[in-house]
Enzyme design. Structure first.
Site, PDB file in Angstrom:
ATOM      1  N   MET A  30       0.842  -1.197   0.000  1.00  0.00           N
ATOM      2  CA  MET A  30       0.000   0.000   0.000  1.00  0.00           C
ATOM      3  C   MET A  30       0.884   1.257   0.000  1.00  0.00           C
ATOM      4  O   MET A  30       0.431   2.346   0.344  1.00  0.00           O
ATOM      5  CB  MET A  30      -0.948  -0.005   1.197  1.00  0.00           C
ATOM      6  CG  MET A  30      -1.914  -1.199   1.144  1.00  0.00           C
ATOM      7  SD  MET A  30      -3.458  -0.929   2.020  1.00  0.00           S
ATOM      8  CE  MET A  30      -2.876  -0.629   3.668  1.00  0.00           C
ATOM      9  N   LEU A  33       6.732   3.109   1.507  1.00  0.00           N
ATOM     10  CA  LEU A  33       7.648   1.977   1.637  1.00  0.00           C
ATOM     11  C   LEU A  33       8.738   2.221   2.679  1.00  0.00           C
ATOM     12  O   LEU A  33       9.276   3.324   2.788  1.00  0.00           O
ATOM     13  CB  LEU A  33       8.288   1.687   0.269  1.00  0.00           C
ATOM     14  CG  LEU A  33       7.289   1.430  -0.860  1.00  0.00           C
ATOM     15  CD1 LEU A  33       8.037   1.126  -2.156  1.00  0.00           C
ATOM     16  CD2 LEU A  33       6.331   0.297  -0.516  1.00  0.00           C
ATOM     17  N   ALA A  35      12.024  -0.117   5.028  1.00  0.00           N
ATOM     18  CA  ALA A  35      13.037  -1.162   4.796  1.00  0.00           C
ATOM     19  C   ALA A  35      12.430  -2.568   4.736  1.00  0.00           C
ATOM     20  O   ALA A  35      12.988  -3.456   4.085  1.00  0.00           O
ATOM     21  CB  ALA A  35      14.110  -1.089   5.878  1.00  0.00           C
ATOM     22  N   HIS A  37       9.543  -3.364   3.274  1.00  0.00           N
ATOM     23  CA  HIS A  37       9.085  -3.554   1.889  1.00  0.00           C
ATOM     24  C   HIS A  37      10.281  -3.796   0.962  1.00  0.00           C
ATOM     25  O   HIS A  37      10.232  -4.652   0.075  1.00  0.00           O
ATOM     26  CB  HIS A  37       8.344  -2.304   1.383  1.00  0.00           C
ATOM     27  CG  HIS A  37       7.068  -1.996   2.104  1.00  0.00           C
ATOM     28  ND1 HIS A  37       6.924  -0.892   2.924  1.00  0.00           N
ATOM     29  CD2 HIS A  37       5.873  -2.628   2.110  1.00  0.00           C
ATOM     30  CE1 HIS A  37       5.689  -0.873   3.393  1.00  0.00           C
ATOM     31  NE2 HIS A  37       5.031  -1.900   2.937  1.00  0.00           N
ATOM     32  N   GLN A  61     -10.299  -2.509   2.560  1.00  0.00           N
ATOM     33  CA  GLN A  61      -9.793  -3.143   3.772  1.00  0.00           C
ATOM     34  C   GLN A  61      -9.753  -2.187   4.960  1.00  0.00           C
ATOM     35  O   GLN A  61      -9.272  -2.537   6.024  1.00  0.00           O
ATOM     36  CB  GLN A  61      -8.434  -3.797   3.529  1.00  0.00           C
ATOM     37  CG  GLN A  61      -7.276  -2.849   3.283  1.00  0.00           C
ATOM     38  CD  GLN A  61      -6.017  -3.620   2.903  1.00  0.00           C
ATOM     39  OE1 GLN A  61      -5.853  -4.084   1.788  1.00  0.00           O
ATOM     40  NE2 GLN A  61      -5.082  -3.762   3.839  1.00  0.00           N
ATOM     41  N   ASP A 150       2.454  -9.295   9.428  1.00  0.00           N
ATOM     42  CA  ASP A 150       1.004  -9.460   9.299  1.00  0.00           C
ATOM     43  C   ASP A 150       0.690 -10.946   9.238  1.00  0.00           C
ATOM     44  O   ASP A 150       0.249 -11.467   8.215  1.00  0.00           O
ATOM     45  CB  ASP A 150       0.514  -8.729   8.043  1.00  0.00           C
ATOM     46  CG  ASP A 150       0.812  -7.242   8.128  1.00  0.00           C
ATOM     47  OD1 ASP A 150       0.282  -6.599   9.036  1.00  0.00           O
ATOM     48  OD2 ASP A 150       1.600  -6.743   7.314  1.00  0.00           O
ATOM     49  N   GLN A 153      -2.846 -11.935   8.316  1.00  0.00           N
ATOM     50  CA  GLN A 153      -3.081 -11.653   6.887  1.00  0.00           C
ATOM     51  C   GLN A 153      -2.453 -12.752   6.024  1.00  0.00           C
ATOM     52  O   GLN A 153      -3.069 -13.253   5.075  1.00  0.00           O
ATOM     53  CB  GLN A 153      -2.489 -10.286   6.532  1.00  0.00           C
ATOM     54  CG  GLN A 153      -2.385 -10.039   5.035  1.00  0.00           C
ATOM     55  CD  GLN A 153      -1.952  -8.624   4.700  1.00  0.00           C
ATOM     56  OE1 GLN A 153      -2.744  -7.707   4.770  1.00  0.00           O
ATOM     57  NE2 GLN A 153      -0.693  -8.439   4.328  1.00  0.00           N
ATOM     58  N   SER A 185       6.629  -0.520  10.266  1.00  0.00           N
ATOM     59  CA  SER A 185       5.253  -0.423   9.775  1.00  0.00           C
ATOM     60  C   SER A 185       5.024   1.006   9.296  1.00  0.00           C
ATOM     61  O   SER A 185       5.546   1.952   9.895  1.00  0.00           O
ATOM     62  CB  SER A 185       4.277  -0.726  10.918  1.00  0.00           C
ATOM     63  OG  SER A 185       2.980  -0.270  10.585  1.00  0.00           O
TER      64      SER A 185
END
Ligand code: PAF
Length: 282
Positions: A30, A33, A35, A37, A61, A150, A153, A185
């Site tokens: 999403m 970004l 580290a 990602h 979501q 996550d 998820q 995050s």
């Protein structure tokens, strides 16, 4: 790096790669970004010929009163980072490219989606599963990489892929943390300076709970209660702190070997999630 804004443009690029025999790894995000990602992208690069990253802040979501409108959007900086690590294609669709106004189909992964975060964010995992399924259909990757931060998820997505026979390998990737233990995050950016000092306690309390389980002297209920009390002392408002079987996220017993402890708690207005997973007796 090619930047594609429409489904048809992305499909044309992927089709050409497929024709050339290239394998494709996909990292859905999403944006905003960090580290964590970039670690996913680097691992994707190491595992396939081509890497596609998507940036799509998925409205379905987010619940009522959640941070969809204020979710950090840092497209320029994101693009520079992705370029820097050799991303082949960035898929950057508009909401209307992904969801038509008369869309009538959604995916529900029942059971697992209603517990833990699902209980506090009704509809959240259906929104995630639906968009991830759509992105898989659009990109048609060989593999897709997801962060273990996550954990629920990831379990929802693995269940969906299994149940719908989606031909994508799901690759879990270790959580990237600050030296303090705080899991990276995008929502950490909401923390005040003072909250940032306290936030690593969530990870510390998870590690204490893991040690208590391995020591085997307290019941799981006692361990969960102690953790919740400690978090409250530090100013967290916990949604849950639950010791689960890592396979299916049902409540664990002391006899279970593969454990994950899932936690979600608010610090001020920031909702943090984290987990710790381990095998007993290995
Ligand atoms: O983890 C995320 O960033 C999102 O939930 C995902 C998987 C990209 C779906 O929107």
């Amino acid at each position: 790096m090619q930047i594609l804004n429409t489904v048809s443009d992305l499909r044309a690029v992927v089709k050409a790669w497929r024709k050339a025999g290239d394998t494709i790894a996909f990292v859905p995000t999403m944006g905003n970004l960090h580290a964590g990602h970039i670690d996913l992208v680097n691992k994707a690069k190491a595992s396939a010929d081509r890497v596609v990253v998507s940036i799509f802040v998925n409205p379905t979501q987010f619940g009522v009163g959640e941070d969809f409108l204020t979710y950090p959007r840092t497209e320029q900086a994101d693009q520079e980072q992705l370029l820097g690590v050799g991303t082949d294609a960035l898929f950057l669709p508009a909401v209307t490219d992904i969801f038509s106004s008369d869309a009538a189909t959604a995916i529900t992964v029942s059971g697992i989606s209603e517990r833990y975060c699902g209980a506090f964010r009704p509809g959240h995992f259906s929104g995630v599963a639906t968009v991830v399924c759509k992105l898989f259909n659009i990109v048609q990757p060989d593999k897709a990489l997801f962060g273990l931060k996550d954990f629920q998820q990831l379990t929802v997505i693995k269940t969906m892929v299994r149940d719908l026979n989606i031909p994508v390998d799901i690759i879990p990737v270790e959580t990237v943390r600050e030296d303090s233990g705080l899991a990276l995050s995008s929502r950490n950016g909401y923390l005040s300076v003072a909250e940032k000092q306290v936030a690593p306690e969530l990870n510390r309390v998870l590690r204490v709970a893991k040690d208590a389980i391995l020591a085997g002297q307290l019941s799981i209920a006692e361990i969960e209660q102690q953790a919740l009390a400690t978090l409250e002392k530090f100013g967290f408002k916990s949604d849950y702190f639950s010791v689960c079987r890592s396979q299916d996220l049902t409540a664990a017993t002391l006899e279970d070997k593969e454990i994950v402890i899932l936690a979600a708690a608010k610090l001020g207005k920031t909702r943090l999630i984290d987990n710790i997973y381990f095998s007993k007796g290995v």
